[in-house]
Design a protein around this motif. Structure first.
Motif, PDB file in Angstrom:
ATOM      1  N   GLU A 232       0.830  -1.206   0.000  1.00 43.65           N
ATOM      2  CA  GLU A 232       0.000   0.000   0.000  1.00 43.65           C
ATOM      3  C   GLU A 232       0.862   1.252   0.000  1.00 43.65           C
ATOM      4  OE1 GLU A 232      -3.321   0.173   2.525  1.00 43.65           O
ATOM      5  OE2 GLU A 232      -3.941  -1.910   2.178  1.00 43.65           O
TER       6      GLU A 232
ATOM      7  N   PRO B   8      -5.534   0.996  -7.659  1.00 41.55           N
ATOM      8  CA  PRO B   8      -6.630   0.052  -7.387  1.00 41.55           C
ATOM      9  C   PRO B   8      -6.745  -1.058  -8.430  1.00 41.55           C
ATOM     10  CG  PRO B   8      -7.390   2.339  -7.317  1.00 41.55           C
ATOM     11  CD  PRO B   8      -6.057   2.335  -7.967  1.00 41.55           C
TER      12      PRO B   8
ATOM     13  N   LEU C 163      -6.138  -0.634   0.589  1.00 44.22           N
ATOM     14  CA  LEU C 163      -5.892  -0.733  -0.846  1.00 44.22           C
ATOM     15  C   LEU C 163      -5.752  -2.176  -1.323  1.00 44.22           C
ATOM     16  CD1 LEU C 163      -5.435   0.762  -3.497  1.00 44.22           C
ATOM     17  CD2 LEU C 163      -3.015   0.985  -2.869  1.00 44.22           C
TER      18      LEU C 163
ATOM     19  N   ASN D 266      -8.058  -3.681  -4.201  1.00 41.32           N
ATOM     20  CA  ASN D 266      -7.504  -4.334  -5.383  1.00 41.32           C
ATOM     21  C   ASN D 266      -8.206  -5.662  -5.658  1.00 41.32           C
ATOM     22  OD1 ASN D 266      -4.694  -3.788  -7.026  1.00 41.32           O
ATOM     23  ND2 ASN D 266      -4.967  -2.422  -5.293  1.00 41.32           N
TER      24      ASN D 266
END
Length: 261
Positions: free
Chosen positions: A103, A113, A140, A144
């Motif tokens: 991240e 992303p 994050l 993802n």
């Protein structure tokens, strides 16, 4: 399934809940094993820096490149990142603790992303199912996974605080659906660590059904010492304790997942 360039994974399933200890990894490893045992070529992608899915099948001393390197480097040759597991038909991209740096490394990148989605495009044609084990956060890494997925499966522990935080998770899912991944679907809610002997567990189960309705899988995963023990022996529940309740329940969940997909 289609062939050639048009062939793609039937489903990319993110297994997500920001609460820890709800059975995400147990579900990831045993659902993946169940799908592989049914003849589906399956990839398990460990996106949790704790790497418990990876440790359930692989010896960390024998690991080379892992999820972090794949997501950061994005080499055209995926073979160094994909490892065979003891389960026929099941391969995995393992995680190591260095994934925790992801991240911080991606902050500010315009494609942050989409990093996992972009990387999976190179391997989706090789698998029928791809399962993603996510960390107990809504950062994050989990975003993802949701952007890359076609479906999300939410394990919820049958306990007093079962629904705490699910509003935040559902809000995150809706935000992902609003822009980066409008095709993301809620595959289902799986009740885990259920103790049928207690009134509280039964009441919580009914509460979960009231909130999520027909999205709740009929299969319920009960508390099981065998499920807790099997990763220590680098086995799925199907070889470690094939006659156990856990093996029966994850086999039934596999049937439901195939039907819903």
């Amino acid at each position: 399934m289609q062939s050639g360039e048009q062939r793609r994974a039937r489903a990319v399933i993110a297994i997500a809940n920001q609460k820890g200890g709800v059975g995400k990894t147990t579900t990831a490893i045993n659902l993946a094993a169940a799908l592989a045992r049914r003849g589906f070529r399956t990839l398990l992608f460990d996106m949790d820096p704790q790497a418990n899915s990876s440790l359930s099948f692989l010896d960390p001393r024998e690991l080379g490149p892992s999820a972090y390197e794949l997501l950061m480097d994005g080499q055209a040759d995926y073979s160094p990142y994909i490892y065979r597991t003891p389960v026929d038909g099941l391969e995995m991209v393992p995680a190591r603790i260095n994934l925790a740096k992801l991240e911080a490394k991606l902050v500010g990148d315009f494609d942050a992303p989409f990093r996992l989605k972009d990387r999976l495009e190179g391997v989706r044609a090789s698998y029928d199912f791809i399962l993603i084990d996510t960390p107990p956060t809504l950062g994050l890494i989990t975003v993802n996974a949701l952007v890359a997925a076609t479906h999300v499966l939410i394990p919820i522990q049958s306990s007093y605080f079962a629904l705490e935080g699910t509003d935040d998770l559902l809000e995150t899912i809706e935000k992902v659906k609003a822009r980066p991944n409008p095709n993301l679907r809620l595959l289902g809610v799986l009740v885990t660590l259920h103790d049928r002997r207690t009134t509280l567990a039964r009441d919580v189960y009914e509460q979960i059904k009231r909130v999520f309705g027909d999205k709740v899988f009929e299969t319920v995963i009960t508390k099981s010492v065998r499920l807790e023990e099997s990763p220590a022996y680098k086995e799925s529940i199907f070889t470690f304790a094939p006659q156990s309740s856990g093996a029966s329940e994850y086999a039934k969940l596999c049937d439901e997942v195939i039907e819903r997909v």
